[in-house]
Write an enzyme that holds these catalytic residues in place. Structure first.
Site, PDB file in Angstrom:
ATOM      1  N   ARG A  38       0.841  -1.121   0.038  1.00 28.21           N
ATOM      2  CA  ARG A  38      -0.095   0.158  -0.113  1.00 28.21           C
ATOM      3  C   ARG A  38       0.990   1.149   0.102  1.00 28.21           C
ATOM      4  NH1 ARG A  38      -4.026  -1.800   4.715  1.00 28.21           N
ATOM      5  NH2 ARG A  38      -5.304  -3.525   3.404  1.00 28.21           N
ATOM      6  N   GLU A  65      10.584 -19.282   3.123  1.00 26.70           N
ATOM      7  CA  GLU A  65      11.429 -20.237   2.442  1.00 26.70           C
ATOM      8  C   GLU A  65      12.021 -21.249   3.549  1.00 26.70           C
ATOM      9  OE1 GLU A  65      14.572 -18.415   0.297  1.00 26.70           O
ATOM     10  OE2 GLU A  65      13.289 -17.798  -1.277  1.00 26.70           O
ATOM     11  N   TYR A  66      12.537 -20.514   4.619  1.00 27.38           N
ATOM     12  CA  TYR A  66      12.990 -21.689   5.592  1.00 27.38           C
ATOM     13  C   TYR A  66      12.304 -21.913   6.617  1.00 27.38           C
ATOM     14  CZ  TYR A  66      17.639 -20.176   3.753  1.00 27.38           C
ATOM     15  OH  TYR A  66      18.905 -20.027   3.095  1.00 27.38           O
ATOM     16  N   ARG A 111      20.600  -7.272   6.919  1.00 25.66           N
ATOM     17  CA  ARG A 111      20.230  -8.718   7.310  1.00 25.66           C
ATOM     18  C   ARG A 111      21.349  -9.824   7.671  1.00 25.66           C
ATOM     19  NH1 ARG A 111      22.251  -9.057   2.037  1.00 25.66           N
ATOM     20  NH2 ARG A 111      22.438 -11.076   1.271  1.00 25.66           N
TER      21      ARG A 111
HETATM   22  C1  LIG Z   1      18.768 -19.603   8.363  1.00 21.40           C
HETATM   23  C2  LIG Z   1      19.013 -20.897   7.483  1.00 21.40           C
HETATM   24  C3  LIG Z   1      20.141 -21.944   7.954  1.00 21.40           C
HETATM   25  C4  LIG Z   1      20.073 -23.064   7.436  1.00 21.40           C
HETATM   26  C5  LIG Z   1      19.539 -23.727   6.181  1.00 21.40           C
HETATM   27  C6  LIG Z   1      20.481 -24.367   5.462  1.00 21.40           C
HETATM   28  C7  LIG Z   1      21.479 -23.622   4.508  1.00 21.40           C
HETATM   29  C8  LIG Z   1      21.455 -22.050   4.619  1.00 21.40           C
HETATM   30  C9  LIG Z   1      22.793 -21.814   5.384  1.00 21.40           C
HETATM   31  O1  LIG Z   1      23.112 -21.879   6.708  1.00 21.40           O
HETATM   32  C10 LIG Z   1      22.935 -20.534   6.024  1.00 21.40           C
HETATM   33  C11 LIG Z   1      24.208 -19.610   5.777  1.00 21.40           C
HETATM   34  C12 LIG Z   1      23.945 -18.531   5.129  1.00 21.40           C
HETATM   35  C13 LIG Z   1      25.322 -17.853   4.729  1.00 21.40           C
HETATM   36  C14 LIG Z   1      25.298 -16.744   3.949  1.00 21.40           C
HETATM   37  C15 LIG Z   1      26.407 -16.199   3.694  1.00 21.40           C
HETATM   38  C16 LIG Z   1      26.728 -15.265   3.076  1.00 21.40           C
HETATM   39  C17 LIG Z   1      25.802 -14.338   2.506  1.00 21.40           C
HETATM   40  C18 LIG Z   1      26.695 -12.984   2.281  1.00 21.40           C
HETATM   41  C19 LIG Z   1      26.721 -11.919   1.374  1.00 21.40           C
HETATM   42  C20 LIG Z   1      25.980 -12.107   0.223  1.00 21.40           C
HETATM   43  C21 LIG Z   1      26.559 -11.173  -0.863  1.00 21.40           C
HETATM   44  C22 LIG Z   1      25.801  -9.805  -0.708  1.00 21.40           C
HETATM   45  O2  LIG Z   1      25.062  -9.489   0.010  1.00 21.40           O
HETATM   46  O3  LIG Z   1      26.703  -9.000  -1.379  1.00 21.40           O
HETATM   47  N1  LIG Z   2      16.457 -17.424  -1.504  1.00 14.09           N
HETATM   48  C1  LIG Z   2      17.626 -17.141  -0.999  1.00 14.09           C
HETATM   49  C2  LIG Z   2      18.603 -18.438  -0.588  1.00 14.09           C
HETATM   50  C3  LIG Z   2      19.955 -18.216  -0.010  1.00 14.09           C
HETATM   51  C4  LIG Z   2      19.732 -17.125   1.302  1.00 14.09           C
HETATM   52  O1  LIG Z   2      19.133 -17.699   2.231  1.00 14.09           O
HETATM   53  N2  LIG Z   2      20.439 -16.211   1.202  1.00 14.09           N
HETATM   54  C5  LIG Z   2      20.488 -15.379   2.106  1.00 14.09           C
HETATM   55  C6  LIG Z   2      22.122 -14.950   2.588  1.00 14.09           C
HETATM   56  S1  LIG Z   2      22.535 -14.180   0.949  1.00 14.09           S
HETATM   57  C7  LIG Z   2      19.456 -14.203   2.054  1.00 14.09           C
HETATM   58  O2  LIG Z   2      19.315 -13.006   3.023  1.00 14.09           O
HETATM   59  N3  LIG Z   2      19.030 -13.830   0.750  1.00 14.09           N
HETATM   60  C8  LIG Z   2      18.324 -12.588   0.592  1.00 14.09           C
HETATM   61  C9  LIG Z   2      17.147 -12.971   0.013  1.00 14.09           C
HETATM   62  O3  LIG Z   2      16.599 -13.996  -0.192  1.00 14.09           O
HETATM   63  O4  LIG Z   2      16.265 -12.108  -0.650  1.00 14.09           O
HETATM   64  C10 LIG Z   2      18.602 -16.090  -1.868  1.00 14.09           C
HETATM   65  O5  LIG Z   2      17.974 -15.817  -3.073  1.00 14.09           O
HETATM   66  O6  LIG Z   2      19.372 -15.638  -1.530  1.00 14.09           O
END
Ligand SMILES: CC/C=C\C/C=C\C[C@@H]1O[C@H]1/C=C/C=C/C=C\C/C=C\CCC(=O)O
Ligand SMILES: N[C@@H](CCC(=O)N[C@@H](CS)C(=O)NCC(=O)O)C(=O)O
Length: 160
Positions: A38, A65-66, A111
């Site tokens: 909105r 998703e999680y 985040r």
């Molecule tokens: C919360 C869900 C936890 C477990 C489920 C299974 C898999 C997911 C992995 O444990 C989670 C790890 C996440 C790690 C994220 C790492 C990096 C993301 C950082 C940066 C992304 C790039 C950017 O933002 O520029």
């Molecule tokens: N659907 C997620 C799966 C992986 C994930 O959980 N990523 C985390 C760390 S990069 C996240 O915060 N993703 C941002 C989002 O899903 O918008 C993605 O597209 O990134």
């Protein structure tokens, strides 16, 4: 606890309470997306708009998703390993997800710290689920009481 002897509600009521809390949190995240639609005039089926909207939209989507992994691991860990421990990790996970949602709504960078925290809680629940199910399997099919040996190793039970 053995399912064959009947599951008492007091053996799962903490898990049920955390599940209700989790459902309320998911509903709260959905409401926030409705308000953001909105506020930024993004009508369905559109899912793109200003970054302020997209971050709220993605925060809710990511938490959703999680959510299935969270709920399954909470209950498996609670039933097969320890209800109290699973409930504590469950509440901490939901708290982490609350911070994640609001951190993401502020900025993409915001985040990350709560994501790492909630991921640790999630992995702990997955580990407890795996351990509990393996112990139950070996007990049922091999007659080995690994859980007893494990808790004894940690000094949580007397040797018998
Ligand atoms: C919360 C869900 C936890 C477990 C489920 C299974 C898999 C997911 C992995 O444990 C989670 C790890 C996440 C790690 C994220 C790492 C990096 C993301 C950082 C940066 C992304 C790039 C950017 O933002 O520029
Ligand atoms: N659907 C997620 C799966 C992986 C994930 O959980 N990523 C985390 C760390 S990069 C996240 O915060 N993703 C941002 C989002 O899903 O918008 C993605 O597209 O990134």
């Amino acid at each position: 606890m053995s399912l064959s002897t009947g599951m008492m509600l007091d053996q799962v009521v903490l898990l049920a309470a955390v599940t209700v809390l989790g459902m309320m949190e998911q509903a709260y995240f959905s409401l926030k997306v409705i308000y953001a639609r909105r506020k930024y005039s993004v009508s369905p089926p559109a899912t793109t708009g200003p970054p302020e909207f997209e971050r709220v939209f993605r925060a809710q989507a990511n938490c959703s998703e999680y959510f299935p992994i969270f709920i399954f691991s909470l209950w498996l860990a609670g039933v097969f390993f320890s209800q109290a421990l699973a409930a504590v990790f469950g509440v901490l996970y939901l708290y982490g997800r609350y911070l994640y949602f609001h951190g993401y709504a502020e900025s993409a960078q915001g985040r990350l710290e709560p994501l790492y925290f909630s991921a640790k809680m999630q992995w702990a629940l997955i580990a407890q689920s795996g351990l509990g199910v393996v112990c139950s399997l070996t007990h049922t099919y091999l007659g080995l009481d690994l859980m007893h040996s494990f808790t004894h190793l940690l000094g949580l039970t007397e040797h018998t």
